[in-house]
Write a protein that holds these residues in place. Structure first.
Motif, PDB file in Angstrom:
ATOM      1  N   LEU A 100     -37.115 -47.219  19.784  1.00 20.87           N
ATOM      2  CA  LEU A 100     -38.074 -46.665  18.824  1.00 20.87           C
ATOM      3  C   LEU A 100     -38.932 -45.549  19.424  1.00 20.87           C
ATOM      4  N   THR A 101     -38.577 -45.091  20.617  1.00 23.82           N
ATOM      5  CA  THR A 101     -39.349 -44.043  21.281  1.00 23.82           C
ATOM      6  C   THR A 101     -38.582 -42.728  21.252  1.00 23.82           C
ATOM      7  N   LEU A 102     -39.226 -41.719  20.707  1.00 19.10           N
ATOM      8  CA  LEU A 102     -38.640 -40.380  20.710  1.00 19.10           C
ATOM      9  C   LEU A 102     -38.549 -39.914  22.149  1.00 19.10           C
ATOM     10  N   PRO A 103     -37.336 -39.677  22.640  1.00 17.85           N
ATOM     11  CA  PRO A 103     -37.211 -39.208  24.024  1.00 17.85           C
ATOM     12  C   PRO A 103     -37.869 -37.838  24.181  1.00 17.85           C
ATOM     13  N   SER A 104     -38.320 -37.587  25.363  1.00 22.37           N
ATOM     14  CA  SER A 104     -38.975 -36.317  25.635  1.00 22.37           C
ATOM     15  C   SER A 104     -38.398 -35.706  26.901  1.00 22.37           C
ATOM     16  N   LYS A 140     -30.681 -36.436  27.340  1.00 18.06           N
ATOM     17  CA  LYS A 140     -31.947 -36.560  26.610  1.00 18.06           C
ATOM     18  C   LYS A 140     -31.866 -35.801  25.293  1.00 18.06           C
ATOM     19  N   ASN A 141     -31.266 -34.611  25.317  1.00 17.27           N
ATOM     20  CA  ASN A 141     -31.112 -33.852  24.081  1.00 17.27           C
ATOM     21  C   ASN A 141     -30.266 -34.620  23.069  1.00 17.27           C
ATOM     22  N   ASN A 146     -29.981 -38.322  18.254  1.00 15.21           N
ATOM     23  CA  ASN A 146     -29.705 -39.651  17.692  1.00 15.21           C
ATOM     24  C   ASN A 146     -30.958 -40.284  17.105  1.00 15.21           C
ATOM     25  N   PHE A 147     -32.077 -40.147  17.796  1.00 16.29           N
ATOM     26  CA  PHE A 147     -33.338 -40.698  17.299  1.00 16.29           C
ATOM     27  C   PHE A 147     -33.690 -40.081  15.946  1.00 16.29           C
ATOM     28  N   ILE A 148     -33.630 -38.752  15.871  1.00 15.23           N
ATOM     29  CA  ILE A 148     -33.975 -38.050  14.622  1.00 15.23           C
ATOM     30  C   ILE A 148     -33.025 -38.453  13.500  1.00 15.23           C
ATOM     31  N   ALA A 149     -31.745 -38.575  13.816  1.00 17.16           N
ATOM     32  CA  ALA A 149     -30.772 -38.971  12.788  1.00 17.16           C
ATOM     33  C   ALA A 149     -31.073 -40.368  12.244  1.00 17.16           C
ATOM     34  N   ARG A 188     -45.481 -40.484  20.206  1.00 14.20           N
ATOM     35  CA  ARG A 188     -44.426 -39.481  20.052  1.00 14.20           C
ATOM     36  C   ARG A 188     -43.894 -39.391  18.624  1.00 14.20           C
ATOM     37  N   TYR A 189     -44.011 -40.470  17.839  1.00 15.88           N
ATOM     38  CA  TYR A 189     -43.465 -40.383  16.476  1.00 15.88           C
ATOM     39  C   TYR A 189     -44.184 -41.254  15.452  1.00 15.88           C
TER      40      TYR A 189
END
Length: 194
Positions: A100-104, A140-141, A146-149, A188-189
């Motif tokens: 549940l964490t947006l990677p940075s 990470k990119n 994947n997170f955004i999707a 982060r989100y």
């Protein structure tokens, strides 16, 4: 919020999420990915509301093999299991927060700085740390994509339920997360659903 309030909110928010279908449970349906095959076999035809804590514990590493649709469909079962039985959920709580964490990309920079600060690259001259860091940035990119999707498929109510889950975890178990993982996930989100 109380434990019961968080659970009720999760149940309401995710009640109408459709089962993704047997062929949409994992991200790789080629038949050649062992973990995806195992996860697909384990979850095939199962409704999230009917999954037992024992099953969820056994499948606590499945999150990373789900398709986006299956992740969002089964997520409430895992969230509720952790809220109900945090200590017996073992490392599932960590896996959930990570998922549940947006990677940075900043995380890669932190690693690079640590390598230089502690002169790890000099202690291990046979290892190309620059190459490792470039590869990390590439992954990470992909993790960000994947997170955004996943999260763009969620409704506002589902986002609020996740925000309240993270808030509850912080309220009740912040001492179990020693690196500010809950705050990172929220900052982060999920703060947008506060």
């Amino acid at each position: 919020m109380t434990k019961d309030e968080v659970i009720d909110e999760i149940k309401r928010a995710f009640a109408s999420v459709p089962y993704p279908g047997d062929s949409r449970l994992v991200y790789d349906n080629s038949g050649s990915h062992l973990e995806c095959n195992e996860v697909q076999a384990a979850f095939k035809g199962k409704e999230w509301e009917s999954l037992s804590p024992e099953f969820l514990f056994e499948q606590r590493y499945s999150l990373s093999f789900f398709s986006h649709e299956a992740f969002n469909y089964y997520l409430p079962a895992f969230l509720i299991f952790v809220v109900n039985d945090f200590y017996n959920a073992d490392d599932l709580s960590d896996n959930l927060v990570l998922a549940l964490t947006l990677p940075s990309e900043i995380d890669v920079v932190v690693v690079a700085n640590a390598v230089k600060r502690y002169k790890i690259d000099q202690q291990m001259p046979d290892i190309d740390f620059d190459e490792i860091l470039r590869n990390q940035l590439h992954y990470k990119n992909q993790d960000i994509h994947n997170f955004i999707a996943r999260v763009t498929q969620l409704t506002r109510d589902q986002g609020q339920a996740i925000n309240h889950y993270l808030t509850f975890m912080k309220q009740e178990f912040s001492g179990e997360f020693t690196d500010g993982e809950l705050e990172k996930a929220m900052d982060r989100y999920w703060f947008i659903f506060a």
